[in-house]
Design an enzyme around this catalytic site. Structure first.
Site, mmCIF file in Angstrom:
data_model
loop_
_atom_site.group_PDB
_atom_site.id
_atom_site.type_symbol
_atom_site.label_atom_id
_atom_site.label_comp_id
_atom_site.label_asym_id
_atom_site.label_seq_id
_atom_site.Cartn_x
_atom_site.Cartn_y
_atom_site.Cartn_z
ATOM 1 N N LYS A 13 -1.614 8.197 2.397
ATOM 2 C CA LYS A 13 -0.207 7.427 2.335
ATOM 3 C C LYS A 13 -0.064 7.024 0.756
ATOM 4 C CE LYS A 13 -1.719 4.627 5.643
ATOM 5 N NZ LYS A 13 -3.160 5.116 5.781
ATOM 6 N N ARG A 88 2.242 -1.553 11.920
ATOM 7 C CA ARG A 88 1.131 -0.739 12.408
ATOM 8 C C ARG A 88 0.863 -1.425 13.864
ATOM 9 N NH1 ARG A 88 -3.430 0.405 7.952
ATOM 10 N NH2 ARG A 88 -2.218 -0.146 6.239
ATOM 11 N N ARG A 127 -14.344 8.473 -2.128
ATOM 12 C CA ARG A 127 -13.538 7.471 -2.646
ATOM 13 C C ARG A 127 -14.705 6.094 -2.780
ATOM 14 N NH1 ARG A 127 -8.119 4.877 -0.312
ATOM 15 N NH2 ARG A 127 -9.676 4.081 1.259
ATOM 16 N N ARG A 133 -14.469 0.934 -2.743
ATOM 17 C CA ARG A 133 -13.665 -0.143 -1.736
ATOM 18 C C ARG A 133 -14.592 -0.734 -0.517
ATOM 19 N NH1 ARG A 133 -7.852 1.633 0.297
ATOM 20 N NH2 ARG A 133 -8.305 0.869 2.413
ATOM 21 N N ARG A 144 -11.699 1.862 11.514
ATOM 22 C CA ARG A 144 -10.470 1.820 10.874
ATOM 23 C C ARG A 144 -9.625 2.929 11.767
ATOM 24 N NH1 ARG A 144 -11.607 2.523 4.883
ATOM 25 N NH2 ARG A 144 -9.639 2.933 4.642
HETATM 26 P P1 AP5 Z 1 -5.026 7.378 0.132
HETATM 27 O O1 AP5 Z 1 -3.939 7.940 -0.582
HETATM 28 O O2 AP5 Z 1 -5.422 6.049 -0.494
HETATM 29 O O3 AP5 Z 1 -4.702 7.541 1.540
HETATM 30 P P2 AP5 Z 1 -4.380 6.331 2.598
HETATM 31 O O4 AP5 Z 1 -3.843 7.161 3.794
HETATM 32 O O5 AP5 Z 1 -3.456 5.533 1.864
HETATM 33 O O6 AP5 Z 1 -5.520 5.708 2.772
HETATM 34 P P3 AP5 Z 1 -6.144 4.520 2.777
HETATM 35 O O7 AP5 Z 1 -7.623 4.142 3.131
HETATM 36 O O8 AP5 Z 1 -5.731 3.465 1.830
HETATM 37 O O9 AP5 Z 1 -5.441 3.605 4.070
HETATM 38 P P4 AP5 Z 1 -5.587 2.307 5.223
HETATM 39 O O10 AP5 Z 1 -4.505 2.542 6.008
HETATM 40 O O11 AP5 Z 1 -7.199 2.528 5.853
HETATM 41 O O12 AP5 Z 1 -5.934 1.252 4.054
HETATM 42 P P5 AP5 Z 1 -4.612 0.232 3.709
HETATM 43 O O13 AP5 Z 1 -4.889 0.031 2.157
HETATM 44 O O14 AP5 Z 1 -3.376 0.513 4.058
HETATM 45 O O15 AP5 Z 1 -6.151 8.765 -0.133
HETATM 46 C C1 AP5 Z 1 -7.484 8.368 0.390
HETATM 47 C C2 AP5 Z 1 -8.335 9.251 -0.747
HETATM 48 O O16 AP5 Z 1 -8.327 10.455 -0.771
HETATM 49 C C3 AP5 Z 1 -8.001 8.903 -2.042
HETATM 50 O O17 AP5 Z 1 -9.315 8.763 -2.724
HETATM 51 C C4 AP5 Z 1 -7.231 10.097 -2.438
HETATM 52 O O18 AP5 Z 1 -7.473 10.300 -3.945
HETATM 53 C C5 AP5 Z 1 -7.646 11.293 -1.751
HETATM 54 N N1 AP5 Z 1 -6.619 12.229 -1.404
HETATM 55 C C6 AP5 Z 1 -5.453 11.730 -0.997
HETATM 56 N N2 AP5 Z 1 -4.566 12.812 -0.641
HETATM 57 C C7 AP5 Z 1 -5.599 13.939 -0.780
HETATM 58 C C8 AP5 Z 1 -5.594 15.313 -0.810
HETATM 59 N N3 AP5 Z 1 -4.336 15.760 -0.292
HETATM 60 N N4 AP5 Z 1 -6.631 16.053 -1.015
HETATM 61 C C9 AP5 Z 1 -7.789 15.365 -1.256
HETATM 62 N N5 AP5 Z 1 -7.836 14.158 -1.442
HETATM 63 C C10 AP5 Z 1 -6.891 13.319 -1.333
HETATM 64 O O19 AP5 Z 1 -5.025 -1.009 4.473
HETATM 65 C C11 AP5 Z 1 -6.440 -1.772 4.545
HETATM 66 C C12 AP5 Z 1 -6.594 -2.937 5.321
HETATM 67 O O20 AP5 Z 1 -5.642 -4.080 4.999
HETATM 68 C C13 AP5 Z 1 -6.287 -2.452 6.724
HETATM 69 O O21 AP5 Z 1 -7.576 -1.754 7.436
HETATM 70 C C14 AP5 Z 1 -5.972 -3.529 7.476
HETATM 71 O O22 AP5 Z 1 -7.118 -4.590 7.538
HETATM 72 C C15 AP5 Z 1 -5.031 -4.462 6.563
HETATM 73 N N6 AP5 Z 1 -3.746 -3.940 6.473
HETATM 74 C C16 AP5 Z 1 -2.912 -3.177 5.913
HETATM 75 N N7 AP5 Z 1 -1.497 -3.117 6.319
HETATM 76 C C17 AP5 Z 1 -1.700 -3.852 7.551
HETATM 77 C C18 AP5 Z 1 -0.808 -4.096 8.638
HETATM 78 N N8 AP5 Z 1 0.355 -3.558 8.491
HETATM 79 N N9 AP5 Z 1 -1.142 -5.113 9.568
HETATM 80 C C19 AP5 Z 1 -2.452 -5.563 9.549
HETATM 81 N N10 AP5 Z 1 -3.223 -5.264 8.749
HETATM 82 C C20 AP5 Z 1 -3.147 -4.722 7.563
#
Ligand code: AP5
Length: 187
Positions: A13, A88, A127, A133, A144
């Site tokens: 994402k 979410r 990562r 992280r 998660r």
């Molecule tokens: P990345 O692009 O970071 O993937 P992502 O889907 O954004 O993964 P996240 O781990 O950031 O998502 P998340 O939903 O768990 O965390 P968020 O920060 O939103 O890619 C991941 C890795 O893969 C990177 O190293 C990248 O380089 C690599 N990659 C990408 N594409 C690739 C490809 N095609 N091939 C190979 N490698 C690739 O949320 C974190 C926390 O915040 C949540 O757990 C929660 O506690 C809180 N939070 C956030 N939003 C809310 C909400 N709306 N409500 C409540 N709590 C929330």
């Protein structure tokens, strides 16, 4: 364009949102990034959010909704936005609807990036080595994924019903996924 980007942890994402938002000239709004910035700065919001993030749980809706309402009220969202990781929960879907009615701007599209579970775990463990992280340990990654399946995956049915859902395959190279996304958004 007003777009929501969904998908399990590690689906890509954040990576894709950065490219797509630049391409469409709209702000990329990631709730995860806003929380991490607050954790880093040691704000009250960050201290509260960290309690949940480190365990792989969602930050309470009341906290998250207020933060998003505030962000979407800023003038740079007038021509659209890309919401990465919000909504979410069903309560967040309802709150986003209320915010958008207030702004007089309906959502255009909801994109779900899909990806194989073992692939996303491998991406996140990689990562962890590169960035350290706090929530990228295997145990928290699996939690998660469970929380996503329980609380967020069901939202796709809501947006499918509204005719807004597009699913994009997140497997393959970053460039291939971007091409699929841009093509799906312009269709
Ligand atoms: P990345 O692009 O970071 O993937 P992502 O889907 O954004 O993964 P996240 O781990 O950031 O998502 P998340 O939903 O768990 O965390 P968020 O920060 O939103 O890619 C991941 C890795 O893969 C990177 O190293 C990248 O380089 C690599 N990659 C990408 N594409 C690739 C490809 N095609 N091939 C190979 N490698 C690739 O949320 C974190 C926390 O915040 C949540 O757990 C929660 O506690 C809180 N939070 C956030 N939003 C809310 C909400 N709306 N409500 C409540 N709590 C929330």
């Amino acid at each position: 364009m007003r777009i929501v980007l969904m998908g399990p942890p590690g689906a890509g994402k954040g990576t894709q949102a950065a490219v797509v938002a630049k391409e469409l000239n709209i702000p990329h709004i990631s709730t995860g990034e806003i929380f991490r910035a607050n954790v880093g700065a040691g704000t009250e919001l960050g201290v509260e959010a960290k309690k949940y993030m480190d365990k792989g749980e969602y930050v309470p809706d009341s906290v998250t909704n207020a933060m998003v309402a505030d962000r979407l009220a800023q003038p740079d969202t007038e021509n659209g936005f890309l919401l990465d990781g919000y909504p979410r929960t069903l309560e967040q879907v309802g709150e986003l609807d209320v915010i958008l009615v207030g702004l007089g701007t309906p959502l255009d599209k909801v994109v779900e990036i899909t990806a194989n579970t073992e692939e996303v775990i491998a991406r996140l463990l990689n990562r962890a080595k590169l960035e350290g992280r706090a929530d990228d340990t295997e145990e928290v990654i699996r939690r998660r994924m469970e929380v996503y399946a329980e609380q967020t995956e069901p939202l796709t049915a809501v947006y499918r019903e509204e005719g807004k859902l597009i699913q994009v395959d997140g497997m393959g190279s970053v460039e291939d996924v971007t091409a699929r996304l841009l093509s799906a958004l312009s269709a």
